[in-house]
Design a protein around this motif. Structure first.
Motif, mmCIF file in Angstrom:
data_model
loop_
_atom_site.group_PDB
_atom_site.id
_atom_site.type_symbol
_atom_site.label_atom_id
_atom_site.label_comp_id
_atom_site.label_asym_id
_atom_site.label_seq_id
_atom_site.Cartn_x
_atom_site.Cartn_y
_atom_site.Cartn_z
ATOM 1 N N GLN A 16 3.856 11.613 3.219
ATOM 2 C CA GLN A 16 4.396 12.070 4.497
ATOM 3 C C GLN A 16 5.907 12.181 4.458
ATOM 4 N N THR A 17 6.433 12.976 5.389
ATOM 5 C CA THR A 17 7.855 12.950 5.737
ATOM 6 C C THR A 17 7.949 12.600 7.222
ATOM 7 N N ILE A 18 8.767 11.615 7.555
ATOM 8 C CA ILE A 18 8.945 11.181 8.941
ATOM 9 C C ILE A 18 10.348 11.573 9.390
ATOM 10 N N ARG A 19 10.430 12.268 10.536
ATOM 11 C CA ARG A 19 11.723 12.693 11.082
ATOM 12 C C ARG A 19 11.908 12.117 12.488
ATOM 13 N N LYS A 33 7.047 -8.745 6.568
ATOM 14 C CA LYS A 33 5.655 -9.045 6.197
ATOM 15 C C LYS A 33 4.938 -9.832 7.282
ATOM 16 N N ASP A 34 5.671 -10.556 8.127
ATOM 17 C CA ASP A 34 5.027 -11.320 9.196
ATOM 18 C C ASP A 34 4.497 -10.392 10.297
ATOM 19 N N LYS A 35 5.305 -9.418 10.679
ATOM 20 C CA LYS A 35 4.888 -8.490 11.728
ATOM 21 C C LYS A 35 4.228 -7.233 11.171
ATOM 22 N N LYS A 36 4.250 -7.106 9.844
ATOM 23 C CA LYS A 36 3.673 -5.925 9.185
ATOM 24 C C LYS A 36 4.296 -4.629 9.723
ATOM 25 N N LEU A 37 5.622 -4.652 9.788
ATOM 26 C CA LEU A 37 6.379 -3.499 10.273
ATOM 27 C C LEU A 37 7.532 -3.208 9.325
ATOM 28 N N GLU A 59 0.826 -1.205 0.000
ATOM 29 C CA GLU A 59 0.000 0.000 0.000
ATOM 30 C C GLU A 59 0.860 1.255 0.000
ATOM 31 N N LEU A 60 1.903 1.249 0.820
ATOM 32 C CA LEU A 60 2.770 2.411 0.978
ATOM 33 C C LEU A 60 4.184 2.077 0.523
ATOM 34 N N LEU A 61 4.873 3.070 -0.014
ATOM 35 C CA LEU A 61 6.299 2.988 -0.283
ATOM 36 C C LEU A 61 7.007 3.878 0.734
ATOM 37 N N ILE A 62 8.079 3.366 1.324
ATOM 38 C CA ILE A 62 8.870 4.163 2.265
ATOM 39 C C ILE A 62 10.301 4.214 1.756
ATOM 40 N N VAL A 120 11.459 1.667 13.998
ATOM 41 C CA VAL A 120 10.387 0.767 13.587
ATOM 42 C C VAL A 120 9.180 1.616 13.213
ATOM 43 N N LEU A 121 8.658 1.405 12.013
ATOM 44 C CA LEU A 121 7.516 2.168 11.509
ATOM 45 C C LEU A 121 6.362 1.219 11.217
ATOM 46 N N LYS A 122 5.140 1.711 11.412
ATOM 47 C CA LYS A 122 3.978 0.883 11.102
ATOM 48 C C LYS A 122 2.961 1.674 10.299
ATOM 49 N N ASN A 123 2.229 0.962 9.472
ATOM 50 C CA ASN A 123 1.171 1.539 8.656
ATOM 51 C C ASN A 123 -0.130 1.486 9.450
ATOM 52 N N ASN A 124 -0.635 2.647 9.847
ATOM 53 C CA ASN A 124 -1.880 2.735 10.598
ATOM 54 C C ASN A 124 -2.943 3.373 9.707
ATOM 55 N N ASN A 125 -3.662 2.522 8.990
ATOM 56 C CA ASN A 125 -4.727 2.980 8.093
ATOM 57 C C ASN A 125 -4.229 4.015 7.082
ATOM 58 N N GLY A 126 -3.086 3.727 6.486
ATOM 59 C CA GLY A 126 -2.560 4.597 5.439
ATOM 60 C C GLY A 126 -1.670 5.712 5.922
ATOM 61 N N GLU A 127 -1.472 5.828 7.249
ATOM 62 C CA GLU A 127 -0.574 6.822 7.812
ATOM 63 C C GLU A 127 0.567 6.099 8.525
ATOM 64 N N VAL A 128 1.788 6.534 8.267
ATOM 65 C CA VAL A 128 2.941 5.896 8.900
ATOM 66 C C VAL A 128 3.177 6.516 10.267
ATOM 67 N N GLU A 129 3.346 5.664 11.266
ATOM 68 C CA GLU A 129 3.638 6.109 12.622
ATOM 69 C C GLU A 129 4.960 5.501 13.079
ATOM 70 N N ILE A 130 5.660 6.231 13.944
ATOM 71 C CA ILE A 130 6.882 5.709 14.552
ATOM 72 C C ILE A 130 6.491 4.798 15.700
#
Length: 544
Positions: free
Chosen positions: A337-340, A353-357, A311-314, A370-380
């Motif tokens: 997004q930009t993540i800092r 892909k197992d932990k989806k992280l 879904e997302l490219l990082i 470690v970053l996660k996809n939360n409904n289309g938004e990346v969170e630290i």
């Protein structure tokens, strides 16, 4: 955190030189005082969010230092409003906030008090401040006897080791010996990673590009440009060197690659991270010429890798100490997004892909994020500094059999646990001297494949090797460099369908691939054989 609205600063300068109070009173009474007005700042507006690292550039007299003094509260603007939330540690000039007749010990408490810290807090931090400044033998010496470099060490140590919300730096990082400059730069990146907001002025454009996320260009008291550090610095340098804009926009480099650091396949598209061209491109067919590939972005600073969850490219934005996020939209991708605040120089991102992280490594600060996809938004999800990496430059992480492998480590390949997300060290493998500057590690079938940039002394000595047992790496490995007919530095591995790809960088740019049958290498292909960089590529590398 900082909001500047319509700020102007005017100074009234006397035309006559007045040498005494009596002369001033006489001229004032007789109405013979004449002035000229100097507009240091004119209608300046911008906002800075918490955790941002903002650079301010411009020629001498542009208003940079005046702006910093207004933000610090030293000057009150002639017009406009300034709102600042949080405590500020200003480092505007050497000796500011010091009493030159007091000792270094006394000035630590005096300067700390000026910055708003209690005596108890400063007492707790005292040893840390002294250790960082390396002034143990001079604590009871009046600082009027200090060199400028010693004063800078003391000022920097106090300002940065008391964890300010906002750090303001005016050219101070350029003072001192090379060892302390490196030490202070590392401390700056630690502050940035911890969420400190930094505003810095420097005439070193390279320093601004490496450290800052956004840049404000001041010109004769007005804002000339605000934006991404790459674009603003490029425009500023273009004017300083009188380079015609047409030369700066020369796009002939887009027909080639310059140190491709990764090739991978996401959905039905091949992606190439074109590191020294500061861009990422993609295309469904690997045989098409590079000029026909689609641009994902060309506003990143020396990117190295890209990963996706479908879904997302990082993408790591190494030179800007950030990652960029893109969302898939039909057959294209749009910036999201930009993540800092993930460390200094993120250099490799992978997807579990197992932990989806997503896992990433910040090469120079030894931080795993470690970053996660939360409904289309990346969170630290987590950022942790791994002490077992020591101070080594870590170019890559690999996920092999649910374990994280780190290269280069401190002369070792290090393995961490991911099952409980503790990232505790569970194994390590010594690496011989000639392989210590490793780039990447992958396991395919029976073999571990390792690409190498440098030897243990930092000399460029490229190798591509494989071994079945990492425990035996010091005594037995197979060197594949000549077999693959490589000429540059092998960098990143990818396994795409039935082929293994390895990118080639530095003095020679290419992408090579091969097939494996029962660990035997055959069908070696060179997909792009660019060779050495041409003038357009070198120009692009230097100005982006």
């Amino acid at each position: 955190m900082i909001d500047i609205k319509n700020v102007s600063m005017n100074f009234r300068l006397a035309n006559d030189r007045i040498l005494s109070l009596k002369e001033y009173v006489i001229k004032r009474v007789s109405n013979k005082l004449t002035y000229k007005h100097f507009h240091a700042l004119s209608d300046v507006s911008f906002s800075i969010q918490k955790g941002e690292v903002i650079g301010i550039i411009g020629n001498n007299g542009a208003g940079k230092s005046t702006l910093l003094k207004i933000i610090s509260g030293i000057l009150t603007p002639t017009k406009g409003n300034v709102k600042v939330s949080g405590n500020i540690a200003p480092m505007l000039e050497l000796g500011a906030g010091f009493d030159m007749d007091l000792t270094a010990r006394e000035n630590i408490f005096l300067n700390g008090a000026i910055l708003g810290y209690s005596k108890q807090y400063l007492t707790e931090k005292f040893s840390e401040i002294v250790d960082f400044s390396e002034l143990h033998d001079f604590l009871d010496v009046p600082i009027r006897n200090f060199s400028s470099g010693m004063i800078m060490r003391l000022a920097f140590s106090i300002a940065t080791l008391v964890d300010p919300d906002i750090l303001i730096v005016d050219e101070i990082l350029s003072v001192g010996d090379a060892k302390f400059q490196k030490k202070s730069a590392k401390r700056m990146f630690e502050l940035m990673s911890g969420g400190t907001t930094v505003i810095m002025v420097s005439h070193s454009i390279e320093q601004i590009r490496q450290m800052c996320s956004r840049v404000i260009w001041l010109d004769k008291g007005s804002i000339r440009m605000i934006g991404n550090s790459i674009e603003v610095c490029k425009a500023y340098l273009s004017e300083q060197t009188d380079t015609p804009p047409s030369n700066m926009s020369n796009n002939s480099y887009t027909e080639n690659l310059y140190s491709p650091t990764q090739i991978t396949k996401i959905d039905n598209q091949y992606f190439i991270v074109d590191c020294w061209h500061h861009r990422v491109i993609y295309n469904p067919n690997i045989s098409d010429t590079i000029a026909g590939w689609t641009m994902l972005c060309d506003n990143v600073h020396t990117p190295h890798s890209i990963a996706s969850d479908g879904e997302l490219l990082i993408l790591d934005d190494t030179g800007n100490n950030a990652v960029q996020v893109y969302k898939k939209k039909l057959q294209t991708y749009e910036f999201s997004q930009t993540i800092r605040n993930i460390g200094y120089q993120p250099n490799k991102i992978i997807y579990d892909k197992d932990k989806k992280l997503f896992y990433g490594i910040s090469a120079s600060s030894q931080q795993l994020f470690v970053l996660k996809n939360n409904n289309g938004e990346v969170e630290i999800d987590n950022v942790v500094r791994l002490d077992y990496l020591k101070n080594s430059y870590v170019r890559s992480i690999s996920l092999i059999e649910s374990k994280l492998y780190f290269v280069s480590g401190p002369g070792e390949i290090l393995v961490a646990n991911t099952e409980d997300m503790s990232f505790n060290l569970i194994n390590k493998y010594p690496v011989p001297f000639e392989l210590q500057g490793m780039n990447d590690l992958i396991k395919i079938d029976s073999y571990y494949y390792i690409s190498v940039y440098q030897d243990g002394s930092g000399n460029i000595a490229p190798k591509l090797v494989r071994t079945k047992d990492l425990n035996l790496l010091g005594v037995n490995y197979e060197d594949l460099y000549d077999k693959l007919q490589m000429k540059g530095v092998p960098y990143n591995f990818s396994q795409i369908e039935d082929r293994v790809y390895v990118t080639e960088i530095d003095s020679y740019s290419s992408i090579r691939s091969f097939k494996l049958v029962e660990d035997e290498i055959y069908d070696i292909q060179v997909h792009y054989n660019i060779g050495a960089a041409d003038d357009a590529s070198i120009h692009r590398r230097g100005y982006s």
